[in-house]
Design a protein around this motif. Sequence first.
Motif, PDB file in Angstrom:
ATOM      1  N   GLU A 202       0.829  -1.200   0.000  1.00  0.00           N
ATOM      2  CA  GLU A 202       0.000   0.000   0.000  1.00  0.00           C
ATOM      3  C   GLU A 202       0.872   1.262   0.000  1.00  0.00           C
ATOM      4  OE1 GLU A 202      -3.697   2.140   2.348  1.00  0.00           O
ATOM      5  OE2 GLU A 202      -2.942   0.225   3.086  1.00  0.00           O
TER       6      GLU A 202
ATOM      7  N   GLU B 192      -3.787  -4.371 -17.250  1.00  0.00           N
ATOM      8  CA  GLU B 192      -4.954  -5.020 -16.655  1.00  0.00           C
ATOM      9  C   GLU B 192      -5.889  -5.531 -17.761  1.00  0.00           C
ATOM     10  OE1 GLU B 192      -7.657  -3.487 -13.078  1.00  0.00           O
ATOM     11  OE2 GLU B 192      -7.730  -2.179 -14.829  1.00  0.00           O
TER      12      GLU B 192
ATOM     13  N   THR C 260       1.566  -8.412 -11.141  1.00  0.00           N
ATOM     14  CA  THR C 260       2.031  -9.467 -10.246  1.00  0.00           C
ATOM     15  C   THR C 260       0.886  -9.961  -9.364  1.00  0.00           C
ATOM     16  OG1 THR C 260       2.653  -7.930  -8.485  1.00  0.00           O
ATOM     17  CG2 THR C 260       4.365  -8.475 -10.129  1.00  0.00           C
ATOM     18  N   ASP C 261       1.067 -11.158  -8.837  1.00  0.00           N
ATOM     19  CA  ASP C 261       0.096 -11.695  -7.881  1.00  0.00           C
ATOM     20  C   ASP C 261       0.031 -10.803  -6.644  1.00  0.00           C
ATOM     21  OD1 ASP C 261      -0.465 -13.810  -9.570  1.00  0.00           O
ATOM     22  OD2 ASP C 261       0.893 -15.198  -8.545  1.00  0.00           O
ATOM     23  N   ARG C 262       1.166 -10.270  -6.248  1.00  0.00           N
ATOM     24  CA  ARG C 262       1.201  -9.377  -5.087  1.00  0.00           C
ATOM     25  C   ARG C 262       0.338  -8.142  -5.336  1.00  0.00           C
ATOM     26  NH1 ARG C 262       6.063  -5.865  -2.740  1.00  0.00           N
ATOM     27  NH2 ARG C 262       5.123  -5.328  -0.755  1.00  0.00           N
TER      28      ARG C 262
ATOM     29  N   GLU D 238      -2.186  -7.948  -7.455  1.00  0.00           N
ATOM     30  CA  GLU D 238      -3.577  -8.404  -7.497  1.00  0.00           C
ATOM     31  C   GLU D 238      -4.134  -8.561  -6.083  1.00  0.00           C
ATOM     32  OE1 GLU D 238      -5.469  -8.392  -9.988  1.00  0.00           O
ATOM     33  OE2 GLU D 238      -4.168  -8.542 -11.729  1.00  0.00           O
ATOM     34  N   HIS D 239      -3.302  -9.003  -5.173  1.00  0.00           N
ATOM     35  CA  HIS D 239      -3.716  -9.164  -3.778  1.00  0.00           C
ATOM     36  C   HIS D 239      -4.051  -7.812  -3.142  1.00  0.00           C
ATOM     37  CE1 HIS D 239      -3.987 -11.101   0.119  1.00  0.00           C
ATOM     38  NE2 HIS D 239      -3.182 -10.177   0.611  1.00  0.00           N
ATOM     39  N   HIS D 240      -3.473  -6.745  -3.655  1.00  0.00           N
ATOM     40  CA  HIS D 240      -3.681  -5.398  -3.124  1.00  0.00           C
ATOM     41  C   HIS D 240      -4.481  -4.514  -4.078  1.00  0.00           C
ATOM     42  CE1 HIS D 240      -1.063  -5.921   0.358  1.00  0.00           C
ATOM     43  NE2 HIS D 240      -0.345  -6.687  -0.443  1.00  0.00           N
ATOM     44  N   ARG D 241      -5.235  -5.117  -4.947  1.00  0.00           N
ATOM     45  CA  ARG D 241      -6.000  -4.355  -5.948  1.00  0.00           C
ATOM     46  C   ARG D 241      -6.962  -3.361  -5.299  1.00  0.00           C
ATOM     47  NH1 ARG D 241      -6.946  -4.120 -11.056  1.00  0.00           N
ATOM     48  NH2 ARG D 241      -5.880  -6.038 -11.604  1.00  0.00           N
ATOM     49  N   GLU D 242      -7.579  -3.737  -4.191  1.00  0.00           N
ATOM     50  CA  GLU D 242      -8.525  -2.819  -3.530  1.00  0.00           C
ATOM     51  C   GLU D 242      -7.843  -1.522  -3.137  1.00  0.00           C
ATOM     52  OE1 GLU D 242     -10.833  -4.535  -0.366  1.00  0.00           O
ATOM     53  OE2 GLU D 242     -11.272  -6.317  -1.564  1.00  0.00           O
ATOM     54  N   GLU D 243      -6.613  -1.617  -2.635  1.00  0.00           N
ATOM     55  CA  GLU D 243      -5.876  -0.403  -2.285  1.00  0.00           C
ATOM     56  C   GLU D 243      -5.609   0.442  -3.523  1.00  0.00           C
ATOM     57  OE1 GLU D 243      -4.611  -3.405  -1.071  1.00  0.00           O
ATOM     58  OE2 GLU D 243      -4.759  -3.204   1.092  1.00  0.00           O
TER      59      GLU D 243
END
Length: 91
Positions: A2, A26, A73-75, A77-82
Motif C-alpha cells: 500500500e 490489466e 504481479t500476484d502481489r 492483485e492481492h492489493h488491488r482494492e488499495e
Amino acid sequence: MEKALWYLLVGTRGGQSRVRIIRAIEDRPRNANQLSEVVDLDYNTVRYHLDTLLEHDVVEKGGEDYGAMYFLTDRFEHHREEFERITEEMD
C-alpha cells in the motif's frame, strides 16, 4: 504494498501515467511498444515507468529483450482494492 502504491501513484511525478500503464496491462498483457501506443506516451517514457513498476513488484516481465510482455504481479492483485481506492482519491 500500500505504501509503495501511494508513493508510485501520488507521491511522485508520473503517477497518472503509471495508472494508465497499469490499466492497459490489466486489460491484457502487452509489451513496451504496445503500451506506448495504447497510453500515447513515448516508448522510453513507458520503459522508465515499467522499470519503476518492476522495481516495486507491481508488474513482472515475461520473456526478455524487446518483445517482453508485462503482467500484473500476484502481489499487486492481492492489493488491488488499495489500488482502486488510491486511484479514486486521485480523481
